[in-house]
Design an enzyme around this catalytic site. Structure first.
Site, PDB file in Angstrom:
ATOM      1  CE  LYS A 108      22.988  64.257  17.459  1.00  0.00           C
ATOM      2  NZ  LYS A 108      22.230  63.339  16.372  1.00  0.00           N
ATOM      3  CG  HIS A 153      29.117  57.561  21.040  1.00  0.00           C
ATOM      4  ND1 HIS A 153      29.590  56.593  20.337  1.00  0.00           N
ATOM      5  CD2 HIS A 153      28.669  58.473  20.278  1.00  0.00           C
ATOM      6  CE1 HIS A 153      29.110  56.703  19.127  1.00  0.00           C
ATOM      7  NE2 HIS A 153      28.432  57.880  19.063  1.00  0.00           N
ATOM      8  CG  HIS A 202      32.638  59.206  17.940  1.00  0.00           C
ATOM      9  ND1 HIS A 202      31.620  59.821  18.578  1.00  0.00           N
ATOM     10  CD2 HIS A 202      32.428  59.583  16.654  1.00  0.00           C
ATOM     11  CE1 HIS A 202      30.650  60.002  17.989  1.00  0.00           C
ATOM     12  NE2 HIS A 202      31.057  60.055  16.784  1.00  0.00           N
TER      13      HIS A 202
END
Length: 576
Positions: A136, A139, A142
């Protein structure tokens, strides 16, 4: 330093009130600097060490009674009273000499060698943070986990703990079924090698969309997951390839942030032992099976399944929490840590409540040493290209904007590597903007505010450090440790030294609560005081004696400022 003065005050108060000095020590606080008028250095609220009352007039009388029995000496030059408190002013020559000498002696340990911190236990701290899901997008959430976890690890390391930094990757589960099945249909090896994270994300998005509409795609996803679970060589090879490429790309981003890890583990490490967890739960009669065939742990007080945690799917496969239980047990046995800190967003609070409760139910007493540090979400961090997809976009944006600001600023100095300088300033801007409020709060990110060179920003801290560092070029006598304290009696010096007296208290509070905002606020205050002193204390044109004393003072400020910035995860720049 402050602890030296606190000890002297505590011992004198102890003799007057009959309370052990150790119990008094922690209640003597350095007074925050007042902008408009001079203030004492320390205060002690009498009710903190004597039986309290709700009558402020009575508290005032108690404070006066205690103050009248105390005497000034070579350390304390004035004793007064406030609202229910006794105040103390330190001999100014001693204040100057002691604080600056202590900073010079302790260096990076300044603030950590205080008696205030003696009650905090030391040991082995394991910090799990960042932890992106490989399939994933990496983003902005994080970013928060990464810099907060790094900050906690830095603080614990500076305090004297052995710290193990763990990046627990989301490298197993349904997303890999989507990625594995999707790559054969949407993947391109050339794109994968050119920009691995971007291409893996693109494949994931397409595969996810296809699986929602195409039954064949759903079956392909399930088939790939079954192959992974059964350790099919081709499936495992593809998974290993994706994981390795992702870690290589993450390492580049972490390097830009000044972040490193001791251990790259992940859910995949516990895909087998998570089944041992299920067997353990069965053996303790904790695992219940629902009518649908899923395995759950009843967490309710009354045993009515009003609160439960699902730990097994109907097909017998494990879930994220099962693998987290296995990981926690493994770390307890492998490291025998004194504390383990998980850093994730607040949406996972219930997950960790369930995790800790299950660990307690199976008899893992070490769970009492485990802690979840939650944080809120960031809104508004968009680049000129649109929404941030990867953390790399945010770092590129910060560097780009900072380079533009440096090119147009009149005060900018030529640097050997403008890109590197802009990168470090940009990272400082992101970190300070993020750390200014309570971690658990959501906040709206504003690029223009974050990158201002004045005001409470990371750019301001970098500018202040560079300015203080530039003074070192004028210091020809820096090897001479002695200086004339009479040259450092200016009000701007005294107020700054009073602020430095509070540093160990700020470190203590920051360590106890894991809230970087205390340290950020303190450093910004130090930066403003340093700039006031810089404007009022001339170095050029002063006598050699005055020049030496003032440069000694400014270098001490630079040391503390740099130390604090490094704790936050900021690399100080020497020129900008």
């Amino acid at each position: 330093m402050a602890c030296h003065f606190r000890r002297a005050i505590a011992e004198q108060v102890s003799r007057v009130v009959g309370v052990p000095s150790e119990k008094i020590l922690h209640h003597i606080h350095a007074i925050p600097v007042h902008r408009k008028h001079a203030s004492p250095d320390f205060q002690l609220y009498v009710n903190s060490v004597l039986a309290g009352s709700v009558d402020s007039a009575c508290d005032k009388k108690k404070a006066q009674a205690v103050a009248e029995k105390l005497n000034c000496n070579s350390i304390v030059s004035e004793i007064g009273t406030g609202r229910g408190s006794v105040t103390f002013k330190i001999n100014r020559d001693l204040l100057v000499k002691t604080v600056l000498r202590k900073i010079s002696q302790d260096g990076p340990r300044y603030g950590f060698n205080s008696e205030l911190l003696s009650d905090i236990p030391k040991g082995l701290t394991l910090v799990e943070y960042s932890s992106p899901n490989i399939a994933k997008k990496f983003h902005v959430g994080h970013l928060r986990s990464t810099i907060i976890g790094n900050f906690i690890a830095n603080m614990k390391e500076a305090f004297g703990n052995k710290v193990i930094r763990v990046n627990y990757l989301g490298d197993w589960g349904l997303q890999f079924g989507l990625l594995g099945a999707g790559f054969s249909k949407f993947g391109c090896e050339e794109k994968l090698n050119t920009n691995p994270l971007q291409h893996l994300f693109e494949v994931y998005v397409k595969a996810n969309a296809a699986a929602e509409q195409d039954e064949d795609m759903k079956l392909s996803v399930k088939d790939f997951m079954e192959k992974l679970e059964s350790e099919n060589p081709q499936a495992l090879s593809l998974w290993t390839h994706f994981r390795g490429l992702s870690i290589q790309e993450y390492a580049k981003i972490y390097k830009r942030l000044g972040v490193h890890f001791d251990d790259y583990s992940g859910e995949s490490f516990y895909r087998k032992t998570s089944h041992d967890v299920l067997n353990l739960l069965r053996s303790k009669d904790i695992l219940k099976t629902t009518d649908e065939g899923t395995g759950v742990v009843d967490l309710s007080e009354g045993g009515d399944l009003s609160t439960y945690s699902t730990v097994m799917r109907s097909d017998g496969s494990t879930l994220y929490i099962t693998r987290d239980i296995a990981a926690a047990i493994d770390r307890m046995e492998k490291y025998n840590f004194d504390e383990m800190v998980y850093v994730t967003d607040k949406s996972q609070e219930k997950h960790f409540q369930h995790l800790f409760k299950i660990l307690k139910m199976i008899g893992k007493e070490k769970v009492d040493c485990c802690l979840h540090v939650p944080f809120g979400r960031v809104q508004g961090m968009h680049t000129r290209r649109g929404d941030v997809i990867f953390l790399e976009d945010a770092l590129d944006e910060a560097r780009k904007r900072m380079l533009k600001n440096m090119a147009t600023a009149e005060s900018s100095k030529t640097t050997e590597d403008p890109d590197d300088t802009a990168e470090k300033i940009g990272v400082a801007a992101l970190i300070v903007q993020d750390f200014k409020g309570p971690l658990v709060s959501d906040y709206h990110f504003n690029w223009d505010q974050a990158l201002q060179s004045c005001g409470d920003t990371g750019v301001f801290l970098q500018y202040t450090h560079a300015r203080l560092h530039s003074l070192l070029a004028l210091w020809n006598t820096r090897d001479e440790e002695e200086f004339n304290v009479a040259c450092l009696q200016d009000p701007s010096v005294i107020s700054t030294l009073q602020h430095l007296l509070r540093y160990d208290e700020v470190i203590f509070k920051t360590l106890k609560e894991f809230q970087p905002r205390y340290l950020v606020s303190y450093l910004l205050g130090l930066g403003h005081l340093a700039n006031v002193a810089h404007h009022s204390l001339y170095v050029k044109g002063s006598t050699p004696e005055v020049t030496h004393a003032r440069l000694h003072f400014f270098n001490s400020l630079r040391i503390v400022l740099a130390n604090g910035m490094k704790l936050l995860g900021i690399t100080p720049v020497d020129k900008m």
